[in-house]
Design a protein around this motif. Structure first.
Motif, short mmCIF file in Angstrom:
data_model
loop_
_atom_site.label_atom_id
_atom_site.label_comp_id
_atom_site.label_asym_id
_atom_site.label_seq_id
_atom_site.Cartn_x
_atom_site.Cartn_y
_atom_site.Cartn_z
N UNK A 1 -47.24 46.05 -23.69
CA UNK A 1 -47.58 44.80 -23.03
C UNK A 1 -48.51 44.04 -23.97
N UNK A 2 -48.25 42.75 -24.14
CA UNK A 2 -49.11 41.89 -24.94
C UNK A 2 -50.03 41.09 -24.01
N UNK A 3 -51.12 40.58 -24.58
CA UNK A 3 -52.07 39.81 -23.78
C UNK A 3 -52.73 38.73 -24.60
N UNK A 4 -52.95 37.59 -23.97
CA UNK A 4 -53.93 36.61 -24.43
C UNK A 4 -54.32 35.75 -23.24
N UNK A 5 -55.38 35.00 -23.41
CA UNK A 5 -55.82 34.05 -22.38
C UNK A 5 -56.19 32.74 -23.06
N UNK A 6 -55.66 31.65 -22.56
CA UNK A 6 -56.01 30.34 -23.08
C UNK A 6 -57.39 29.95 -22.56
N UNK A 7 -58.32 29.73 -23.48
CA UNK A 7 -59.70 29.40 -23.08
C UNK A 7 -60.38 28.64 -24.22
N UNK A 8 -60.11 27.34 -24.35
CA UNK A 8 -60.72 26.58 -25.44
C UNK A 8 -62.23 26.48 -25.34
N UNK A 9 -62.78 26.66 -24.15
CA UNK A 9 -64.24 26.68 -23.95
C UNK A 9 -64.55 27.89 -23.07
N UNK A 10 -64.60 29.10 -23.66
CA UNK A 10 -64.65 30.33 -22.85
C UNK A 10 -65.80 30.40 -21.86
N UNK A 11 -66.95 29.82 -22.20
CA UNK A 11 -68.13 29.95 -21.35
C UNK A 11 -68.39 28.71 -20.51
N UNK B 1 -57.31 41.98 -19.65
CA UNK B 1 -56.92 43.23 -20.30
C UNK B 1 -55.41 43.28 -20.49
N UNK B 2 -54.93 44.04 -21.49
CA UNK B 2 -53.48 44.22 -21.69
C UNK B 2 -52.90 45.21 -20.69
N UNK B 3 -52.73 44.75 -19.46
CA UNK B 3 -52.24 45.58 -18.37
C UNK B 3 -50.89 45.08 -17.89
N UNK C 1 -54.28 32.89 -12.55
CA UNK C 1 -54.75 34.06 -13.32
C UNK C 1 -55.47 33.61 -14.58
N UNK C 2 -56.27 32.55 -14.45
CA UNK C 2 -57.14 32.09 -15.54
C UNK C 2 -56.38 31.79 -16.82
N UNK C 3 -55.14 31.35 -16.71
CA UNK C 3 -54.29 31.02 -17.87
C UNK C 3 -54.16 32.19 -18.84
N UNK C 4 -54.06 33.41 -18.27
CA UNK C 4 -53.76 34.59 -19.08
C UNK C 4 -52.27 34.88 -19.00
N UNK C 5 -51.74 35.55 -20.00
CA UNK C 5 -50.34 35.99 -19.99
C UNK C 5 -50.27 37.46 -20.37
N UNK C 6 -49.27 38.15 -19.81
CA UNK C 6 -49.09 39.59 -20.02
C UNK C 6 -47.61 39.91 -20.25
N UNK C 7 -46.95 39.34 -21.24
CA UNK C 7 -45.53 39.65 -21.42
C UNK C 7 -45.30 41.12 -21.78
N UNK C 8 -44.35 41.74 -21.09
CA UNK C 8 -44.02 43.14 -21.35
C UNK C 8 -42.81 43.17 -22.28
N UNK C 9 -43.01 43.72 -23.45
CA UNK C 9 -41.99 43.71 -24.50
C UNK C 9 -41.20 45.01 -24.43
N UNK C 10 -39.88 44.89 -24.46
CA UNK C 10 -39.00 46.06 -24.42
C UNK C 10 -37.99 45.96 -25.55
#
Length: 549
Positions: A57-67, A284-286, A107-116
């Protein structure tokens, strides 16, 4: 207010529930990307995890201003298409798969694509794109196929990384190790208010305790904005679980821990727990199997690595009974011996024991949060133990270790976090019987930063070694544990740094221990003449930066 799984799956984005939770999109439509205006939307980095023989599973979150206040990372309300690529090479000339996922505000503009569809036991590179912005490149590795002859496996495990306690120097060194994966055993964030421990560093966010979804999101953003942690995530696939500080110090199932009094009301605590679980999933990469359903989240799961090893991740928080005798370190606590007390819950315990029977792996590894070995804090006649650890749930411990012996598990090794100490210990079938056989081994890893700079030996260590003959080693410096595994031997190196309150610390192996195939218990392999012997370490391993092996 966090969404329940049912609410999440009821909401339609581009006609696909999978899109909403950030998995691969089934629609070819592209949603408009915002203009980033110079801000990097990938400031929290990239990650991969939960490796199987055919994918990750891959992960990232779009957050140009994280805080940014409110925990939304500077993002608007609209969904954004995120493209991903997976390749055999770092320059992406040999792309093996590509696709899109949709990042949504739910989901806070996160992505979790599961690669097969990937090849087993192979390194791959991956990256994301959102509009004109391209993410850093990550590197990941698939697991060997079930039953595939696997000669060697190297991994590190870590825990307890209070951001405000010090610098993530240990992760800088971990990124340079030659590893197949990283296991994180919990306390990835700390919910409590900030404590100053980094020289000259501003906290950057609200110092109050995290109790709601914006608060937990800001905690994860603060941690993941730290470069050494991002680098370690990008270098290897991770397998993660939680302990208590992802929610509330010393919480147990529906019972709140030691945090803010108002959240000790059960209904409010369940709402708090749901917020914490959702923020964890978002950062997290879940996989989709770990998507929370309100205040519930399945984190116990298994990973097989050829014919060599099986890693079973436990959850010792969500299903446990409240701590006996108030949760204190205490003597004469008869409640902890009650046969119906559980730290795993009946369903997870049965699942664990069934796995002992079914697994063909040479090594059974339990990813565990709190100490399983008996840990007496008094060298005198009294038995003084913490009821937050497995010492408070004696029946479950006896059941698990007894079943491992009865079912012929050849090599059971428990890896543990929580303590902020390095220890190596034998595990006995029944500690009430001094002649009870040793049936397994436990290695507890110290913290990355929690509890500050640390020391090699202290009064606690001397007391524990005097009181616990099954404990073979103690060290209270900061760092992580590196494991090198083959069919004959488990090699365990305690990797430590001398300080973390300022950056730049070197690393060395404080001591090495081994477990021999079908010989339960730990054996010291070596340790330097002095704790500060860091001279040109002969155990330095070339890092993976030169490419996959």
């Amino acid at each position: 207010m966090p969404l329940s799984r049912r609410q999440l799956l009821r909401v339609g984005v581009a006609g696909s529930a999978a899109v909403l939770v950030g998995m691969s999109a089934v629609s070819s439509a592209r949603l408009p990307s915002p203009r980033w205006r110079g801000d990097d939307p990938f400031g929290l980095g990239v990650a991969s995890g939960d490796p199987t023989p055919d994918g990750v599973v891959l992960w990232t979150r779009l957050a140009p201003d994280p805080l940014a206040p409110g925990g939304r990372g500077g993002m608007g309300w609209d969904p954004v298409t995120v493209e991903y690529e997976v390749a055999r090479d770092e320059s992406f000339r040999q792309v093996v798969t590509r696709g899109t996922a949709v990042a949504t505000r739910e989901l806070a503009h996160s992505v979790h694509p599961e690669i097969r569809g990937l090849e087993p036991a192979r390194w791959y590179f991956y990256r994301f794109r959102a509009g004109s912005a391209i993410s850093p490149v990550g590197r990941t590795r698939t697991a060997p196929a079930p039953g595939q002859p696997t000669t060697r496996m190297r991994f590190a495990f870590a825990s307890c990384q209070s951001w405000s306690s010090g610098f993530y120097t240990a992760y800088e060194h971990m990124s340079d190790e030659d590893l197949d994966l990283v296991v994180h055993l919990g306390d990835y964030i700390y919910e409590r208010g900030w404590r100053r421990g980094r020289e000259g560093v501003s906290m950057g966010v609200d110092r109050g305790e995290a109790v709601d979804l914006p608060g937990y999101r800001l905690r994860y953003a603060q941690y993941k904005a730290d470069q050494p942690l991002r680098d370690a995530h990008a270098a290897f696939p991770w397998i993660v679980t939680m302990d208590d500080h992802e929610v509330d110090n010393n919480w147990a199932a529906d019972s709140p821990g030691l945090g803010i009094d108002i959240y000790r009301i059960p209904m409010l605590f369940r709402r708090r727990r749901a917020s914490a679980f959702q923020a964890m999933y978002e950062h997290q990469p879940l996989r989709i199997g770990q998507l929370p359903s309100g205040p519930d989240m399945r984190l116990h799961r298994r990973y097989r690595f050829g014919d060599l090893a099986e890693i079973t991740m436990l959850d010792t928080r969500q299903y446990r009974d409240p701590q006996a005798c108030g949760g204190d370190v205490t003597a004469h606590c008869a409640e902890r011996l009650d046969t119906d007390r559980t730290i795993l819950g009946a369903q997870q315990r049965d699942w664990l024991l069934d796995g002992f029977t079914d697994s063909p792996a040479r090594w059974q590894i339990l990813g565990n949060q709190v100490a399983m070995s008996q840990t007496d804090n008094d060298p005198g006649p009294d038995l003084v133990v913490s009821s937050d650890s497995w010492d408070g749930y004696v029946a479950d411990r006896n059941t698990v270790l007894g079943a491992a012996a009865d079912r012929g598990v050849p090599n059971l090794v428990v890896i543990t976090g929580d303590r902020h100490q390095n220890t190596a210990a034998d595990l006995r079938r029944d500690y009430a019987d001094p002649e009870s056989p040793v049936v397994a081994s436990e290695f507890a890893g110290t913290s990355i930063t929690s509890a500050g700079d640390g020391t090699d030996m202290n009064d606690t260590g001397r007391r524990l070694l005097a009181a616990n003959p099954d404990m073979k080693f103690f060290n209270a410096q900061r760092g992580y544990v590196r494991v090198d595994l083959d069919h004959q031997l488990w090699r365990n190196d305690f990797r430590v740094v001398p300080y973390i309150r300022r950056p730049g610390a070197p690393i060395h192996t404080r001591a090495g221990f081994v477990v021999q195939d079908q010989v339960p218990g730990v054996t010291e392999a070596w340790r330097p003449a002095t704790a500060t012997d860091t001279a040109a370490s002969s155990d330095t391993i070339p890092g993976p930066r030169a490419g996959p092996r």
